[in-house]
Design an enzyme around this catalytic site. Structure first.
Site, PDB file in Angstrom:
ATOM      1  N   TYR A 117       0.879  -1.177   0.000  1.00 32.53           N
ATOM      2  CA  TYR A 117       0.000   0.000   0.000  1.00 32.53           C
ATOM      3  C   TYR A 117       0.914   1.224   0.000  1.00 32.53           C
ATOM      4  O   TYR A 117       0.975   1.994   0.945  1.00 32.53           O
ATOM      5  CB  TYR A 117      -0.932  -0.002   1.217  1.00 32.53           C
ATOM      6  CG  TYR A 117      -1.957  -1.113   1.227  1.00 32.53           C
ATOM      7  CD1 TYR A 117      -2.347  -1.743   0.050  1.00 32.53           C
ATOM      8  CD2 TYR A 117      -2.565  -1.529   2.409  1.00 32.53           C
ATOM      9  CE1 TYR A 117      -3.284  -2.759   0.045  1.00 32.53           C
ATOM     10  CE2 TYR A 117      -3.514  -2.541   2.425  1.00 32.53           C
ATOM     11  CZ  TYR A 117      -3.864  -3.157   1.240  1.00 32.53           C
ATOM     12  OH  TYR A 117      -4.805  -4.161   1.247  1.00 32.53           O
TER      13      TYR A 117
HETATM   14  P1  FDA Z   1       2.626  -2.420 -10.675  1.00 33.30           P
HETATM   15  O1  FDA Z   1       2.842  -2.983 -12.008  1.00 33.30           O
HETATM   16  O2  FDA Z   1       2.137  -1.011 -10.581  1.00 33.30           O
HETATM   17  O3  FDA Z   1       3.939  -2.611  -9.811  1.00 33.30           O
HETATM   18  C1  FDA Z   1       4.038  -2.238  -8.455  1.00 33.30           C
HETATM   19  C2  FDA Z   1       5.516  -2.033  -8.092  1.00 33.30           C
HETATM   20  O4  FDA Z   1       6.237  -3.241  -8.328  1.00 33.30           O
HETATM   21  C3  FDA Z   1       6.200  -0.975  -8.939  1.00 33.30           C
HETATM   22  O5  FDA Z   1       7.219  -0.355  -8.171  1.00 33.30           O
HETATM   23  C4  FDA Z   1       6.832  -1.769 -10.054  1.00 33.30           C
HETATM   24  O6  FDA Z   1       7.943  -1.132 -10.664  1.00 33.30           O
HETATM   25  C5  FDA Z   1       7.239  -3.034  -9.330  1.00 33.30           C
HETATM   26  N1  FDA Z   1       7.210  -4.179 -10.224  1.00 33.30           N
HETATM   27  C6  FDA Z   1       6.124  -4.659 -10.894  1.00 33.30           C
HETATM   28  N2  FDA Z   1       6.463  -5.722 -11.611  1.00 33.30           N
HETATM   29  C7  FDA Z   1       7.776  -5.951 -11.413  1.00 33.30           C
HETATM   30  C8  FDA Z   1       8.689  -6.910 -11.902  1.00 33.30           C
HETATM   31  N3  FDA Z   1       8.305  -7.841 -12.773  1.00 33.30           N
HETATM   32  N4  FDA Z   1       9.984  -6.843 -11.502  1.00 33.30           N
HETATM   33  C9  FDA Z   1      10.391  -5.882 -10.641  1.00 33.30           C
HETATM   34  N5  FDA Z   1       9.569  -4.933 -10.147  1.00 33.30           N
HETATM   35  C10 FDA Z   1       8.258  -4.966 -10.525  1.00 33.30           C
HETATM   36  N6  FDA Z   1      -2.598  -5.769  -1.952  1.00 33.30           N
HETATM   37  C11 FDA Z   1      -2.823  -6.814  -1.134  1.00 33.30           C
HETATM   38  O7  FDA Z   1      -1.900  -7.292  -0.483  1.00 33.30           O
HETATM   39  N7  FDA Z   1      -4.061  -7.377  -1.051  1.00 33.30           N
HETATM   40  C12 FDA Z   1      -5.120  -6.923  -1.767  1.00 33.30           C
HETATM   41  O8  FDA Z   1      -6.223  -7.464  -1.668  1.00 33.30           O
HETATM   42  C13 FDA Z   1      -4.894  -5.799  -2.627  1.00 33.30           C
HETATM   43  N8  FDA Z   1      -5.911  -5.278  -3.367  1.00 33.30           N
HETATM   44  C14 FDA Z   1      -5.688  -4.182  -4.181  1.00 33.30           C
HETATM   45  C15 FDA Z   1      -6.741  -3.639  -4.929  1.00 33.30           C
HETATM   46  C16 FDA Z   1      -6.522  -2.532  -5.736  1.00 33.30           C
HETATM   47  C17 FDA Z   1      -7.676  -1.954  -6.520  1.00 33.30           C
HETATM   48  C18 FDA Z   1      -5.227  -1.953  -5.809  1.00 33.30           C
HETATM   49  C19 FDA Z   1      -4.995  -0.740  -6.670  1.00 33.30           C
HETATM   50  C20 FDA Z   1      -4.180  -2.496  -5.083  1.00 33.30           C
HETATM   51  C21 FDA Z   1      -4.398  -3.603  -4.261  1.00 33.30           C
HETATM   52  N9  FDA Z   1      -3.367  -4.167  -3.510  1.00 33.30           N
HETATM   53  C22 FDA Z   1      -3.608  -5.241  -2.699  1.00 33.30           C
HETATM   54  C23 FDA Z   1      -2.014  -3.589  -3.594  1.00 33.30           C
HETATM   55  C24 FDA Z   1      -1.166  -4.356  -4.608  1.00 33.30           C
HETATM   56  O9  FDA Z   1      -0.765  -5.583  -4.053  1.00 33.30           O
HETATM   57  C25 FDA Z   1       0.096  -3.540  -4.958  1.00 33.30           C
HETATM   58  O10 FDA Z   1      -0.276  -2.297  -5.489  1.00 33.30           O
HETATM   59  C26 FDA Z   1       0.991  -4.294  -5.947  1.00 33.30           C
HETATM   60  O11 FDA Z   1       2.290  -3.748  -5.916  1.00 33.30           O
HETATM   61  C27 FDA Z   1       0.433  -4.224  -7.344  1.00 33.30           C
HETATM   62  O12 FDA Z   1       1.201  -5.017  -8.215  1.00 33.30           O
HETATM   63  P2  FDA Z   1       1.089  -4.737  -9.786  1.00 33.30           P
HETATM   64  O13 FDA Z   1       2.014  -5.634 -10.478  1.00 33.30           O
HETATM   65  O14 FDA Z   1      -0.346  -4.734 -10.181  1.00 33.30           O
HETATM   66  O15 FDA Z   1       1.539  -3.224  -9.839  1.00 33.30           O
END
Ligand code: FDA
Length: 542
Positions: free
Chosen positions: A475
Site C-alpha cells: 500500500y
Molecule cells: P505495478 O505494475 O504497478 O507494480 C508495483 C511495483 O512493483 C512498482 O514499483 C513496479 O515497478 C514493481 N514491479 C512490478 N512488476 C515488477 C517486476 N516484474 N519486476 C520488478 N519490479 C516490478 N494488496 C494486497 O496485499 N491485497 C489486496 O487485496 C490488494 N488489493 C488491491 C486492490 C486494488 C484496486 C489496488 C490498486 C491495489 C491492491 N493491492 C492489494 C495492492 C497491490 O498488491 C500492490 O499495489 C501491488 O504492488 C500491485 O502489483 P502490480 O504488479 O499490479 O503493480
C-alpha cells in the site's frame, strides 16, 4: 521598453518546455533506434513491442485504476512503453537504458498506489510493461506453479479453477492486480490467517539483473531471493516469473457479508471485533469495511461496518465458532452462503455470479482518483477513538472514503520478522487500509482530499503501532518519504530512505540495503521509494 517579471517568467517557462520537448523527443528517438538495433540483432521482430505517445494504443496501455499519479504534478509519463513477449527481449531495454541514461520503470499489473510503475518524477524514462509475459504452468501433483509476472491474480485463480476444484493460491482480493508487484511486495488476502501471504509461498524465481543476466534461485543466491519476497522487485532487477507452492482448499467454503449501521451498534461491534479478529480459528477471516453512507430509512448520514468474511469450511462448523467467539454480531445461518473457493473469489471482488472468464479482464471499468495509506494496530482502539474515525468518514462525500480493518494472526505469525522482508508478524491485531477516491481531476481537487488523508493519519497516530509506525509496502505511500535524486545524485540517501524503509520493513531494511549494494551498487533500478545502495567508499592509496 522593458519586460515585466511575469513576461520573463513566461519566456523562461516556454524555453524550458521547448528544451524538454526537444530533449524528450530526441531521447525517445534514440531509444527506439537503439532498441530496434538490439532487438534485430537478436532476431526479434519489433512489431507490437514499442509504443510512443503518438501511437493510438499508448494511452490505453497506460491506463491504471488509479488516475491520480498520472494526472497531477509533479509526475511525468513515459517516453516509450515497451511490451516484450520474450524474456531475452528485456535485455535490449536494459542495454539501451544504460547506454542512453534513460531510466526504466517495470510494470506488471499497474496497481501501484502511487503509480511508480508507469509515472516518474525523473524525466525522461521508459516503461517495460510485462503484460505479454503471463504464462502460468501448474503442476497439480506437486502442487506448484510457475507464474510469469504479467499474469494477474484473476488469471492465476482462473487457471487454478480450470485445473481443479480444490487447488488454490493465497493472495489478494482484486483480480486485476499483477503478480509482479503483488508477490514481490507481500500479498495479503482472504486466506491469509490460514495460509499467510503470497510472498511466503515463493519457492523459486527468475529475475533479470542489471547486467541483463537471467538468474534463478540457485544462481541469484539466497540474499537476493530473500529480498524479492516482500522487499519489492523493483530495487533489484526485473522479475520474470515466480515459482509458488499452491494450497488445498475445501470443496465448499462459506462466506457472509453482514452490514451494521451506527444505529445498529456498529461501534460496539467493531470494538468487540478487535478482541477476537486475530485469535479465532485461523480458517476464519473477518474483514471490516467502514464507510459513511446515507441511510435509506432516515435520509441522514450514518456509518456502516461490513463484516466481510471467508470461512474455509462448512456453515455447520462456522456457526458454533461465531456463537462462542462473536455472539454480538448475531450471525444466523441464512446470512451465510456455501460456494466453491473460486466463486468466493468473485464474491469478494464484488462480481458474484459472473462467468469465470471475467477474472481474465486486465482492467476494470471503475477508474478513480485515489490515495491510500496503511497502519498496523497492536492494541484495540478504544470506543472514543473509533468515534473519531466515524467523524472523519462523514467529512468526505458519502461512500468515497473507505477504511478497511484486515485481521492478522494465525499463519502470518508462523514466520519470524526477519524470515522475509515482510516484518508485520506476531503482535499485530490488524492492518488498516485507508482509501479515498474522488472523481474530478486537478491538483486543487487532489490537494483537498490528500489533506483529509493526512489529517486522519495524524489523528490515528495515537492508536497504531509506534517506533516505527508500521506500513504495508504494497500500500505504497509517498507521504512517508521519497528518495531525493537532485543535483545529479542518483544513489539517494540511506538516512532519508531509512525513514520510510523502517516503516515498511523494520530491521529488515538494513539487510535490503546490503543486498542492493551487492547486486546493483550504481542504483540502476531505482524509483522514488526504491532501496538505495550504500554509497561507494572512496579508495585511498597509502
Ligand atoms: P505495478 O505494475 O504497478 O507494480 C508495483 C511495483 O512493483 C512498482 O514499483 C513496479 O515497478 C514493481 N514491479 C512490478 N512488476 C515488477 C517486476 N516484474 N519486476 C520488478 N519490479 C516490478 N494488496 C494486497 O496485499 N491485497 C489486496 O487485496 C490488494 N488489493 C488491491 C486492490 C486494488 C484496486 C489496488 C490498486 C491495489 C491492491 N493491492 C492489494 C495492492 C497491490 O498488491 C500492490 O499495489 C501491488 O504492488 C500491485 O502489483 P502490480 O504488479 O499490479 O503493480
Amino acid at each position: 521598453m522593458g519586460y515585466s517579471n511575469n513576461n520573463i517568467i513566461l519566456i523562461f517557462l516556454c524555453i524550458t518546455n521547448l528544451l524538454r520537448f526537444i530533449i524528450g523527443s530526441s531521447s525517445s528517438g534514440d531509444f527506439i533506434e537503439c532498441l530496434t538495433v538490439q532487438l534485430e540483432s537478436s532476431n526479434s521482430a519489433t512489431d507490437d513491442l514499442i509504443y510512443t505517445p503518438s501511437n493510438n494504443s499508448y494511452a490505453s496501455l497506460l491506463i491504471a485504476q488509479n488516475l491520480r499519479p498520472g494526472s497531477t504534478s509533479p509526475y511525468n509519463k513515459p517516453l516509450i512503453i515497451f511490451t516484450p513477449f520474450y524474456d531475452y527481449q528485456i535485455q535490449s531495454a536494459i542495454y539501451c537504458s544504460k547506454k542512453l541514461r534513460i531510466q526504466i520503470r517495470v510494470r506488471s499489473g499497474g496497481h501501484d498506489y502511487e503509480g511508480l510503475s508507469h509515472t516518474s518524477r525523473d524525466n525522461p524514462f521508459v516503461v517495460v510493461d510485462m503484460r505479454n509475459l503471463r504464462q502460468i504452468s501448474i503442476d497439480a501433483e506437486q502442487k506448484t506453479a510457475w507464474v510469469e509476472v504479467g499474469a494477474t491474480l484473476g488469471q492465476l485463480y482462473h487457471t487454478l479453477a480450470q485445473k481443479s476444484g480444490t487447488l488454490a493460491f493465497t493472495a489478494g482480493v482484486c483480480p486485476t492486480v499483477g503478480i509482479g508487484g503483488h508477490l514481490s511486495g507481500g500479498g495479503y488476502g482472504m486466506m491469509s490467517r490460514r495460509h499467510s501471504i503470497a510472498a511466503d509461498h515463493i519457492t523459486d524465481a527468475r529475475i533479470m539483473n542489471v547486467d541483463g543476466q537471467i538468474l534463478d534461485r540457485r544462481s541469484m543466491g539466497e540474499d537476493l531471493f530473500w529480498a524479492i519476497r516482500g522487499g519489492g522487485g523493483t530495487s533489484f532487477g526485473i522479475v520474470i516469473a515466480f515459482k509458488v507452492n499452491l494450497i488445498t482448499v475445501p470443496e465448499t467454503v462459506t462466506v457472509f457479508n453482514v452490514t451494521k449501521t451506527y444505529e445498529q451498534n456498529a461501534t460496539q461491534l467493531v470494538h468487540r471485533w478487535q478482541y477476537i479478529a486475530d485469535k479465532v480459528d485461523e480458517n476464519l477471516l473477518m474483514r471490516v469495511f467502514l464507510r459513511s453512507v446515507r441511510s435509506l430509512t432516515t435520509g441522514k448520514r450514518t456509518v456502516i461496518a461490513s463484516f466481510t468474511t471467508l470461512y474455509l469450511g462448512g456453515v455447520e462448523d462456522l456457526m458454533p465458532i461465531m456463537k462462542v467467539k462473536f455472539p454480538e454480531l448475531g450471525l444466523v445461518e441464512k446470512d451465510c452462503t456455501k460456494m466453491s473457493w473460486i466463486q468466493s473469489v468473485l464474491f469478494f471482488a464484488y462480481i458474484p455470479n459472473q462467468p469465470l472468464n471475467v477474472l481474465l479482464n486486465r482492467t476494470t471499468p471503475f477508474t478513480v482518483y485515489f490515495k491510500g495509506k496503511s497502519d498496523y494496530v497492536t492494541e484495540p482502539i478504544p470506543v472514543d477513538g473509533l468515534i473519531g474515525i466515524w467523524r472523519f468518514l462523514h467529512e468526505e462525500d458519502e461512500n468515497m472514503a473507505e477504511i478497511q480493518f484486515s485481521p492478522y494472526g494465525g499463519a502470518i505469525n508462523s514466520f519470524s520478522e526477519s524470515e522475509t522482508p515482510f516484518p508485520h508478524r506476531t503482535g499485530n491485531i490488524f492492518m488498516i487500509d485507508y482509501g479515498l477516491s474522488w472523481d474530478s481531476p486537478g491538483n486543487e481537487e487532489a490537494e483537498k482530499h490528500l489533506n483529509w488523508m493526512r489529517r486522519i493519519y495524524g489523528y490515528m497516530a495515537a492508536y497504531v503501532s509506534k517506533s516505527p509506525r508500521g506500513a504495508y509496502f504494497n500500500y505504497r505511500d509517498l507521504d512517508l518519504g521519497v528518495n531525493n535524486y537532485s543535483s545529479g545524485n542518483i544513489i539517494g540517501s540511506y538516512d532519508e530512505a531509512k525513514v520510510w524503509g523502517m516503516k515498511y520493513f523494520k530491521n529488515n531494511f538494513e539487510r535490503l540495503v546490503r543486498v542492493k549494494t551487492k547486486v546493483d551498487p550504481s542504483n540502476f533500478f531505482r524509483n522514488e521509494q526504491s532501496i538505495p545502495p550504500f554509497p561507494l567508499q572512496p579508495m585511498y592509496s597509502s
